[in-house]
Design an enzyme around this catalytic site. Structure first.
Site, short mmCIF file in Angstrom:
data_model
loop_
_atom_site.label_atom_id
_atom_site.label_comp_id
_atom_site.label_asym_id
_atom_site.label_seq_id
_atom_site.Cartn_x
_atom_site.Cartn_y
_atom_site.Cartn_z
N ALA A 60 13.33 -3.17 16.77
CA ALA A 60 14.55 -3.61 17.44
C ALA A 60 14.80 -5.07 17.10
O ALA A 60 13.87 -5.81 16.76
CB ALA A 60 14.38 -3.46 18.95
N GLY A 99 10.53 -0.39 17.29
CA GLY A 99 11.67 0.52 17.23
C GLY A 99 11.76 1.23 15.89
O GLY A 99 12.26 2.35 15.81
N GLU A 102 9.64 4.05 16.18
CA GLU A 102 10.25 4.99 17.13
C GLU A 102 11.34 5.82 16.47
O GLU A 102 11.51 7.01 16.77
CB GLU A 102 10.77 4.22 18.36
CG GLU A 102 9.62 3.67 19.19
CD GLU A 102 10.05 2.76 20.31
OE1 GLU A 102 10.72 1.75 20.01
OE2 GLU A 102 9.75 3.06 21.48
N GLU A 122 4.97 -3.99 20.27
CA GLU A 122 5.77 -4.55 21.36
C GLU A 122 4.94 -5.34 22.36
O GLU A 122 5.39 -6.33 22.92
CB GLU A 122 6.53 -3.42 22.10
CG GLU A 122 7.74 -2.88 21.35
CD GLU A 122 7.41 -1.76 20.37
OE1 GLU A 122 6.23 -1.60 20.01
OE2 GLU A 122 8.35 -1.05 19.97
C1 3H9 Z 1 11.07 -3.34 19.67
O1 3H9 Z 1 11.14 -2.72 18.65
C2 3H9 Z 1 11.48 -2.80 21.01
C3 3H9 Z 1 11.70 -1.31 21.02
O2 3H9 Z 1 10.51 -0.62 21.27
C4 3H9 Z 1 12.62 -0.90 22.14
C5 3H9 Z 1 14.00 -1.39 22.09
C6 3H9 Z 1 14.86 -0.81 23.17
N1 3H9 Z 1 14.06 -8.82 15.22
O3 3H9 Z 1 7.96 -12.57 10.10
P1 3H9 Z 1 8.80 -12.88 8.94
C7 3H9 Z 1 12.99 -12.20 11.50
S1 3H9 Z 1 10.56 -4.95 19.72
C8 3H9 Z 1 14.74 -9.90 14.81
O4 3H9 Z 1 8.78 -14.27 8.41
P2 3H9 Z 1 7.25 -11.21 7.22
C9 3H9 Z 1 12.08 -13.39 11.66
O5 3H9 Z 1 12.38 -14.11 12.82
C10 3H9 Z 1 10.22 -5.34 18.04
N2 3H9 Z 1 14.32 -10.72 13.83
O6 3H9 Z 1 8.59 -11.86 7.73
C11 3H9 Z 1 12.36 -14.15 10.40
O7 3H9 Z 1 13.57 -14.85 10.59
P3 3H9 Z 1 13.79 -16.30 9.93
C12 3H9 Z 1 8.92 -4.81 17.60
C13 3H9 Z 1 13.18 -10.42 13.23
O8 3H9 Z 1 7.60 -10.46 6.02
C14 3H9 Z 1 12.60 -13.06 9.37
O9 3H9 Z 1 12.94 -11.91 10.12
N3 3H9 Z 1 8.65 -5.32 16.30
C15 3H9 Z 1 12.41 -9.32 13.61
O10 3H9 Z 1 6.16 -12.23 7.17
C16 3H9 Z 1 11.40 -12.75 8.51
O11 3H9 Z 1 10.29 -12.51 9.37
C17 3H9 Z 1 7.87 -6.39 16.12
O12 3H9 Z 1 7.32 -6.97 17.02
C18 3H9 Z 1 12.89 -8.49 14.65
N4 3H9 Z 1 12.24 -7.38 15.04
O13 3H9 Z 1 6.80 -10.20 8.36
C19 3H9 Z 1 7.72 -6.86 14.68
N5 3H9 Z 1 11.29 -9.27 12.83
O14 3H9 Z 1 13.66 -16.07 8.45
C20 3H9 Z 1 8.15 -8.29 14.56
C21 3H9 Z 1 11.38 -10.32 12.01
O15 3H9 Z 1 15.14 -16.68 10.39
N6 3H9 Z 1 8.18 -8.73 13.20
N7 3H9 Z 1 12.49 -11.01 12.24
O16 3H9 Z 1 12.70 -17.16 10.48
C22 3H9 Z 1 7.05 -8.97 12.47
O17 3H9 Z 1 5.95 -8.77 12.91
C23 3H9 Z 1 7.23 -9.50 11.07
O18 3H9 Z 1 8.49 -10.11 11.01
C24 3H9 Z 1 7.15 -8.43 9.97
C25 3H9 Z 1 7.56 -9.07 8.60
C26 3H9 Z 1 5.71 -7.93 9.87
C27 3H9 Z 1 8.08 -7.28 10.24
#
Ligand code: 3H9
Length: 677
Positions: A60, A99, A102, A122
Site C-alpha cells: 500500500a 498489500g 495481499e 506491516e
Molecule cells: C501495507 O501494505 C498496508 C496493507 O496491508 C493494507 C492497506 C489497507 N509506499 O526503500 P527504498 C518509497 S503497508 C510509499 O529506497 P529499496 C520510499 O519512500 C506497506 N512509498 O527502495 C522511497 O521514496 P524516496 C507495507 C514507498 O529498493 C522509494 O519508494 N510495505 C513505499 O531500497 C524507494 O524506496 C512495506 O512496509 C510504500 N509502500 O527498497 C514495504 N515503499 O525515493 C516498505 C517504498 O522518495 N518498503 N516507498 O525516498 C520497503 O521496505 C522498501 O521500500 C522496498 C524497496 C523493500 C520495497
C-alpha cells in the site's frame, strides 16, 4: 499506472508505478477497472497480474495513511480479484510486500521467480496487513507459518514460499516469468479461492506464540493485534474475519506507535539525501580499504568491509596488537558461524580478504583509509600528516573520531577535500549507524562516496557537521551531566536508569557508562578525585570489564546495585555539603531526556544536522531509541514543545549555569510548528 496486454486468451495486467509499484489510489482504480472489464470480455479466459520494473509491489502507498480514504480501498480490490470468475495468476518477481502480497493472495494461483521475496512487513510500520492478509495467509500456509511471517514482518524467499504452499510454481528466472505465467494461466480452467478454505488451530497456540515472543513484542500494539487477527481467521468466515482485521487496522493506523514507526521509515530514507549536492554526482570507486588500528573499533569496522567482499589492509604499530586484533575478528566471525548465520567457508573467505601489516606504506593502493586509533588529537594529526604523503591521489581519508574536529585533522594534510569523518558505533560490526562527518572542506564527491560506501556495507549513514560529539554524542553530554548531578542530589543509578529503560531505551546512562568504560577520559591519577567518575576509577570500578562500575556485575554481566557505589556517592554528598532529597521520575525525565531534545534543537539551529528526522535516525540506530517512539525530535513534538520548554524553564537552575534554552525550540513552541529547521 496500469497497463494491459492481451496475449490471445490471457490478459496481462501490469502495475507500473515506479519505484516500488506502491498501491496508491490510481493503481487501485486501474486494477479494479481492468479486472471488471476482463470479466465481461468473452475472449479472455485467464488473467495474469504482475509488476513492471524491479518488483511485483512494495505494498500500500504509505503516504496515504492518515489521509481521507480514496475508493476503491485495497481490501475491495483484493476481494474483486478473488471473486473473478476467470482464473487469476499473480506473477511475482523482486518483492511482494504488504498489500502487494495481499494482491497476490487474492489471486487464485501464484508463480514466482527464484529470487523473489514475499512478506507482510506491516508490523514494522505499527499496523497489520489490512487487505485480507491476516485472513488469507493462514488459510493458505497454516497458522504457525502465518503467525511467524506476520508478527516478525520478515519476508521469505520464493523457494521457502513454495514449500509453505504460498507459491504454486517457481519460474526459471525474472526474465522468463511473464511468459511462464501466461503459459501457466492458460492451463488453468477455474478459479481457486483461498477465502473458501478454512483453517483451524488450538486456541492455546496463540497464547503460546505470544509467550514465546513476549520480549520482542512487549509494549507494542501491532504484534498483539496481528495475533488477534490471525486467531480470528481460525474462528470466523472470511468476511467477518476481514471486518475484525479492518477494525484493528483502523485503530493501529491512527495510533501513536504507527505514526512514529512510519516517521522512522521515511526518516531513514530522507537521511540518505544530502542537501546542496547535485543528484548526478560521480562517486569515487572504493575497491580496497585501509584501516589504521586493530583495536575493538578498527576490527569491527574492518569486518563490515570484509563481509561485503571488500579487501582491507589493516595497519598497527606493534605485532602483538595486530595479532590480537586479527584474532578477535576471527573469533567474532566464528561465533556468528556457530549460531548458523555464516558458513565456515564464508568465515575463511572474509578472513582471507584482510592483509595485516606494520607497514604504513602498504596503504598506498587503498581507495579509502579509515583511522581508528584512540581519541587523541595529536596522535590523529600525526597519522593524517603521514597519510597525505602515502595515500594515492583521490583516496579518501577518514577518521573514526567520536568527538574531535575533522577540520583540525584535515588541516594537517594538503588535501582536506579528501578528508571526512566516518563515525562508527560500537560494536562496529553490529551497530547500523555511521555518522558521515562533513568537514568545511570535504569535497561533495567524497561526502557522497562516504554515504554510498556506508550503505554498501549495510549501514545507515547520516550526515553530520563538525562540532564536539557530532549529533549523537553531543546530545549525550547534557544527558550524562544531568544524570551525574542527579546522583549527587539524591537519585540512585538504578532510579535514573530505570526511567530510561521504562521509556524503552535498552539501557540507562549509568549502564551505558559501565558498558563503554567508566575510565574513558579519566586522567589516570587515583589521588585526584574531583568527580564521581574519578572516585569510581580510583577504586578500580572501571565498568563491566572490571565487573564493577556504577553497578556490581556477575560473570554473566548481570548488574546489581552496589553498596560501595552508594557509599562513594554518600561521601561525595557529605563533602560537597549536599543534603539528599527525593528526586521524582519526572525530574529525571526533564533533566536527561528534555535537555537532550534541547541540545538536538541547537544541533539543528547550527546546521550540524540537516533535518530533525536525521537526529531521530541517529538515535534509533546508534543508541537504541525505541522505534515506536520515533526518535527524540519526533517524540518532542508528541510531548508538546510548549510543555518541554516550560519544564526546562522550571528546572533551569538545576540544569546548571551553562544551560540555555534553544531559540529554535522556543520559536517552534510559540508557533505551534514541529521542531525542525
Ligand atoms: C501495507 O501494505 C498496508 C496493507 O496491508 C493494507 C492497506 C489497507 N509506499 O526503500 P527504498 C518509497 S503497508 C510509499 O529506497 P529499496 C520510499 O519512500 C506497506 N512509498 O527502495 C522511497 O521514496 P524516496 C507495507 C514507498 O529498493 C522509494 O519508494 N510495505 C513505499 O531500497 C524507494 O524506496 C512495506 O512496509 C510504500 N509502500 O527498497 C514495504 N515503499 O525515493 C516498505 C517504498 O522518495 N518498503 N516507498 O525516498 C520497503 O521496505 C522498501 O521500500 C522496498 C524497496 C523493500 C520495497
Amino acid at each position: 499506472m496500469i497497463e494491459t496486454k492481451l496475449h490471445d486468451d490471457v490478459l496481462e495486467i501490469v502495475m507500473a508505478n515506479p519505484p516500488v509499484n506502491a498501491l496508491g489510489a490510481q493503481v487501485r482504480q486501474g486494477l479494479a477497472k481492468a479486472l471488471a472489464d476482463a470479466q465481461g470480455d468473452p475472449a479472455i479466459k485467464a488473467i495474469v497480474i504482475r509488476g513492471a520494473g524491479k518488483m511485483f509491489s512494495g505494498g500500500a502507498d504509505i503516504t496515504e495513511f492518515g489521509k481521507p480514504p480514496v475508493d476503491p480501498w485495497l481490501p475491495q480490490v483484493v476481494d474483486a480479484i478473488e471473486a473473478s470468475a476467470k482464473p487469476v495468476v499473480a506473477a511475482i518477481h523482486g518483492m511482494a510486500l504488504g498489500g502487494g502480497l495481499e494482491v497476490a493472495l487474492g489471486a487464485h494461483y501464484r508463480i514466482a521467480s527464484p529470487k523473489a521475496r514475499l512478506g507482510l512487513p506491516e508490523v514494522s510500520l505499527g499496523i497489520l496487513p489490512g487487505a485480507g492478509g491476516t485472513q488469507r495467509l493462514p488459510r493458505l500456509v497454516g497458522v504457525e507459518t502465518a503467525l511467524g511471517m506476520i508478527v516478525s514482518g520478515t519476508p521469505i524467499a520464493a523457494s521457502k514460499a513454495a514449500q509453505a504452499g504460498l507459491v504454486d510454481k517457481l519460474a526459471e528466472s525474472d526474465e522468463s516469468l511473464a511468459a511462464e505465467a501466461i503459459a501457466y494461466a492458460r492451463t488453468l480452467t477455474a478459479p481457486r479461492r483461498t477465502g473458501d478454505r478454512s483453517v483451524s488451530a488450538d486456541p492455546a497456540v496463540f497464547e503460546q506464540f505470544a509467550a514465546q515472543n513476549a520480549r520482542k513484542i512487549k509494549g507494542l500494539d501491532a504484534p498483539q493485534a496481528c495475533i488477534a487477527a490471525v486467531k480470528a481467521a481460525t474462528e470466523l468466515p472470511l468476511d467477518q474475519g476481514q471486518e475484525k482485521e479492518r477494525a484493528l487496522f483502523q485503530q493501529l493506523v491512527a495510533g501513536e506507535q504507527s505514526k512514529a514507526l512510519r516517521h522512522v521509515f521515511f526518516a531513514e530514507r530522507a537521511a540518505a539525501k544530502i542537501d546542496g549536492l547535485p543528484k548526478d554526482i560521480q562517486l569515487r570507486p572504493i575497491t580496497k580499504v585501509g584501516v589504521i588500528g586493530a583495536g575493538t573499533m578498527g576490527g569491527g569496522i574492518s569486518m563490515n568491509f570484509l563481509s561485503a567482499n571488500i579487501p582491507v589492509t589493516m595497519v598497527e604499530m606493534a605485532q602483538d596488537a595486530l595479532d590480537r586484533g586479527i584474532g578477535v575478528m576471527r573469533k567474532n566471525y566464528e561465533a556468528t558461524a556457530a549460531k548458523g548465520r555464516l558458513t565456515a567457508e564464508q568465515v575463511e573467505k572474509a578472513m582471507g580478504l584482510v592483509t595485516p601489516t606494520l607497514d604504513f606504506s602498504a596503504l598506498a593502493d587503498c581507495d579509502l583509509i579509515i583511522e581508528a586509533v584512540y581519541e587523541n588529537m595529536d596522535v590523529k594529526k600525526e597519522i593524517f600528516a603521514r597519510l597525505h604523503g602515502i595515500a594515492k591521489p583521490g583516496a579518501m581519508l577518514a577518521s573514526n573520531t567520536s568527538y574531535l574536529s575533522i577540520d583540525e585533522i584535515a588541516a594537517t594534510t594538503t588535501r582536506p577535500q579528501d578528508v571526512l569523518g566516518l563515525h562508527f558505533f560500537s560494536p562496529a560490526n553490529v551497530m547500523k549507524l555511521v555518522e558521515v562527518v562533513r568537514g568545511a572542506k570535504t569535497a561533495p564527491d567524497a561526502l557522497a562516496t562516504g554515504m554510498d560506501i556506508a550503505r554498501k556495507i549495510g549501514k545507515v549513514p547520516v550526515v553530520a557537521g563538525v562540532c564536539y560529539g557530532f549529533i549523537g554524542n553531543r546530545m549525550l553530554i547534557p544527558r550524562q551531566a544531568n544524570a551525574n548531578a542527579l546522583l549527587l542530589e539524591g537519585a540512585t543509578p538504578e532510579q535514573v536508569d530505570r526511567v530510561h529503560t521504562d521509556f524503552g531505551m535498552p539501557m540507562g546512562p549509568f549502564q551505558m557508562a559501565d558498558l563503554a568504560g567508566v575510565d574513558i577520559g579519566w586522567h589516570r591519577d587515583p589521588s585526584r578525585i574531583e568527580s564521581l567518575q574519578d572516585a569510581l576509577c580510583a577504586e578500580g570500578r572501571w565498568g563491566q570489564k572490571k565487573q564493577a562500575g556504577f553497578y556490581d556485575y556477575d560473570e554473566k554481566r548481570r548488574p546489581t546495585p552496589s553498596p560501595v557505589v552508594a557509599t562513594i556517592i554518600d561521601d561525595f554528598r557529605a563533602r560537597a555539603g549536599i543534603v539528599p532529597r527525593d528526586i521524582s521520575d519526572e525530574e529525571i525525565m526533564v533533566r536527561t531526556l528534555y535537555s537532550m531534545v534541547n541540545e538536538g534543537a541547537k544541533i539543528l539551529e547550527e546546521g550540524i544536522a540537516q533535518r530533525a528526522s536525521d537526529i531521530d535516525v541517529v538515535w534509533n540506530y546508534g543508541y537504541g531509541w525505541p522505534r515506536h517512539k520515533g526518535g527524540p525530535m519526533f517524540w518532542a513534538d508528541t510531548v508538546g514543545l510548549d510543555k518541554i520548554a516550560q519544564a526546562l524553564t522550571r528546572y533551569q537552575q538545576a540544569l546548571g549555569a551553562e544551560f540555555t534554552l534553544s531559540p529554535l525550540l522556543l520559536e517552534c513552541a510559540a508557533q505551534g510548528k514541529p521542531l525542525d529547521r
